[in-house]
Design a protein around this motif. Structure first.
Motif, PDB file in Angstrom:
ATOM      1  N   LEU A  14       0.825  -1.307   0.110  1.00 53.46           N
ATOM      2  CA  LEU A  14      -0.009   0.062  -0.052  1.00 53.46           C
ATOM      3  C   LEU A  14       0.951   1.349   0.202  1.00 53.46           C
ATOM      4  N   GLU A  15       0.353   1.980  -0.668  1.00 56.67           N
ATOM      5  CA  GLU A  15       1.057   3.716  -0.576  1.00 56.67           C
ATOM      6  C   GLU A  15       1.452   4.016   0.588  1.00 56.67           C
ATOM      7  N   GLY A  16       2.562   4.421   0.771  1.00 57.22           N
ATOM      8  CA  GLY A  16       3.238   5.071   2.062  1.00 57.22           C
ATOM      9  C   GLY A  16       4.061   3.922   3.073  1.00 57.22           C
ATOM     10  N   LYS A  17       3.714   2.791   2.588  1.00 58.18           N
ATOM     11  CA  LYS A  17       4.476   1.681   3.390  1.00 58.18           C
ATOM     12  C   LYS A  17       6.022   1.543   3.010  1.00 58.18           C
ATOM     13  N   ASN A  18       6.846   0.914   3.769  1.00 57.67           N
ATOM     14  CA  ASN A  18       8.101   0.616   3.205  1.00 57.67           C
ATOM     15  C   ASN A  18       8.325  -0.858   2.756  1.00 57.67           C
ATOM     16  N   CYS A  19       9.137  -1.234   2.044  1.00 56.00           N
ATOM     17  CA  CYS A  19       9.552  -2.725   1.576  1.00 56.00           C
ATOM     18  C   CYS A  19      10.916  -2.771   1.403  1.00 56.00           C
ATOM     19  N   THR A  20      11.245  -3.921   1.438  1.00 50.25           N
ATOM     20  CA  THR A  20      12.645  -4.540   0.984  1.00 50.25           C
ATOM     21  C   THR A  20      12.778  -5.685   0.317  1.00 50.25           C
ATOM     22  N   LEU A  21      13.600  -5.359  -0.819  1.00 45.44           N
ATOM     23  CA  LEU A  21      13.858  -6.339  -1.724  1.00 45.44           C
ATOM     24  C   LEU A  21      15.027  -6.964  -1.650  1.00 45.44           C
ATOM     25  N   GLN A  22      15.394  -8.432  -1.991  1.00 48.13           N
ATOM     26  CA  GLN A  22      16.428  -9.163  -1.762  1.00 48.13           C
ATOM     27  C   GLN A  22      17.057  -9.525  -2.999  1.00 48.13           C
ATOM     28  N   SER A  58      22.550   5.257  -0.214  1.00 43.45           N
ATOM     29  CA  SER A  58      21.206   5.957  -0.227  1.00 43.45           C
ATOM     30  C   SER A  58      21.060   6.870  -1.622  1.00 43.45           C
ATOM     31  N   ASN A  59      19.887   6.865  -1.903  1.00 38.41           N
ATOM     32  CA  ASN A  59      19.296   7.698  -3.245  1.00 38.41           C
ATOM     33  C   ASN A  59      18.108   8.262  -2.932  1.00 38.41           C
ATOM     34  N   GLY A  60      17.852   9.243  -2.024  1.00 40.41           N
ATOM     35  CA  GLY A  60      16.605   9.540  -1.851  1.00 40.41           C
ATOM     36  C   GLY A  60      15.743   8.683  -0.772  1.00 40.41           C
ATOM     37  N   ARG A  61      14.667   8.038  -1.216  1.00 35.24           N
ATOM     38  CA  ARG A  61      13.998   7.062  -0.405  1.00 35.24           C
ATOM     39  C   ARG A  61      14.278   5.450  -0.726  1.00 35.24           C
ATOM     40  N   TYR A  62      15.366   5.738  -1.396  1.00 31.04           N
ATOM     41  CA  TYR A  62      16.022   4.195  -1.855  1.00 31.04           C
ATOM     42  C   TYR A  62      17.450   4.138  -1.106  1.00 31.04           C
ATOM     43  N   GLN A  81       5.524   5.435  -2.845  1.00 32.65           N
ATOM     44  CA  GLN A  81       4.659   6.192  -3.829  1.00 32.65           C
ATOM     45  C   GLN A  81       4.073   5.374  -4.936  1.00 32.65           C
ATOM     46  N   LEU A  82       2.751   5.833  -5.552  1.00 35.37           N
ATOM     47  CA  LEU A  82       2.499   5.167  -6.623  1.00 35.37           C
ATOM     48  C   LEU A  82       3.279   5.070  -7.925  1.00 35.37           C
ATOM     49  N   SER A  83       4.383   6.102  -8.022  1.00 36.15           N
ATOM     50  CA  SER A  83       5.240   6.022  -9.322  1.00 36.15           C
ATOM     51  C   SER A  83       6.449   5.149  -8.736  1.00 36.15           C
ATOM     52  N   ARG A 108       9.066  -7.381  -9.104  1.00 38.74           N
ATOM     53  CA  ARG A 108       8.003  -6.351  -9.911  1.00 38.74           C
ATOM     54  C   ARG A 108       7.259  -5.958  -8.693  1.00 38.74           C
ATOM     55  N   LEU A 109       7.455  -4.721  -8.439  1.00 42.30           N
ATOM     56  CA  LEU A 109       6.711  -3.784  -7.326  1.00 42.30           C
ATOM     57  C   LEU A 109       5.229  -3.179  -7.772  1.00 42.30           C
ATOM     58  N   LEU A 110       4.260  -3.535  -7.106  1.00 43.58           N
ATOM     59  CA  LEU A 110       3.043  -2.725  -7.365  1.00 43.58           C
ATOM     60  C   LEU A 110       2.783  -2.059  -6.117  1.00 43.58           C
ATOM     61  N   VAL A 111       2.504  -0.581  -6.126  1.00 37.33           N
ATOM     62  CA  VAL A 111       2.103   0.317  -4.877  1.00 37.33           C
ATOM     63  C   VAL A 111       0.641   0.563  -5.416  1.00 37.33           C
TER      64      VAL A 111
END
Lengths: 113, 116
Positions: A14-22, A58-62, A81-83, A108-111
């Protein structure tokens, strides 16, 4: 054989949530690890690059992390964010041909709003 | 400052025809790379060129595929006598120096080849 594996294959948040990819890799001798973002139908865009001596970038929110001992990396996305909906690809290079990028299959991430 | 420019973006060819994909690197970049992305797969390295020289073509199929990067003009990826299995997205990338180490490699938007 030099390989890059990513998990999960896909992720919905969901938009606004955090996530971690491995990302796990078997590339040796290791040179550098990159994370790219690829929107559907577009070319990959560089997010971060880390060499052997770097643990985090880091690069912004990444934020990417690297553990060269265990050959693992993660990409953390904060306040999604949706983007951010796209494929996130882990890419590794070997020392003997460091210009040659070895791509994972991506997450593949879907927000969703 | 324009990015890596590829054309055409989409190309349809019948089996047996030739496909020519063009790539203009970013301004000031003399190192060019071509990658291929088959459906549902990751990008795979094909060839690395520096002005007028092929540095590494270890990822190129031995037959029907060729690449060049002349002194003047864009880099060209040429596929002769295309077959259905050549249908893929072909990405060009460039860098100002050898893209190894911590140097950023910039990708174009890709050329989507469909063989019918």
């Amino acid at each position: 054989k030099n390989q890059v594996e990513q998990s999960p294959q896909s992720l919905i948040i969901l938009e606004g949530k955090n996530c971690t990819l491995q990302c796990n890799y078997t590339v040796s001798p290791f040179s550098n690890l990159r994370w790219y973002k690829q929107d559907t139908g577009r070319g990959p865009v560089s997010l971060t690059i880390m060499t052997f001596s770097e643990n985090t970038k880091s690069n912004g929110r990444y934020t990417a992390t690297l553990d060269a001992d265990t050959k693992q990396s993660s990409l953390h996305i904060t306040a999604s964010q949706l983007s951010d909906s796209a494929s996130y690809i882990c890419v590794v290079s070997a020392m003997d041909s460091s210009y040659k990028l070895i791509f994972g299959s991506g997450t593949r991430l879907l927000v969703r709003p | 400052n324009a990015g890596v420019m590829q054309n055409p973006r989409h190309l349809v060819r019948r089996r047996g025809q030739e496909a020519r994909l063009r790539c203009s690197p970013m301004k000031g970049h003399s190192h060019v790379y071509w990658y291929r992305q088959l459906p549902e797969e990751g990008l795979k390295f094909m060839v690395y060129l520096q002005k007028e020289n092929i540095i590494d073509e270890s990822g190129m199929p031995k037959e029907r595929f060729s690449a060049e990067f002349p002194k003047e003009g864009p880099s060209i990826l040429r596929i002769q006598q295309v077959v259905r299995g050549d249908s893929a997205a072909y990405f060009c990338a460039s860098s100002p120096t050898d893209g190894g180490g911590g140097n950023t490699i910039y990708f174009g938007e890709g050329s989507w080849l469909t063989v019918v």
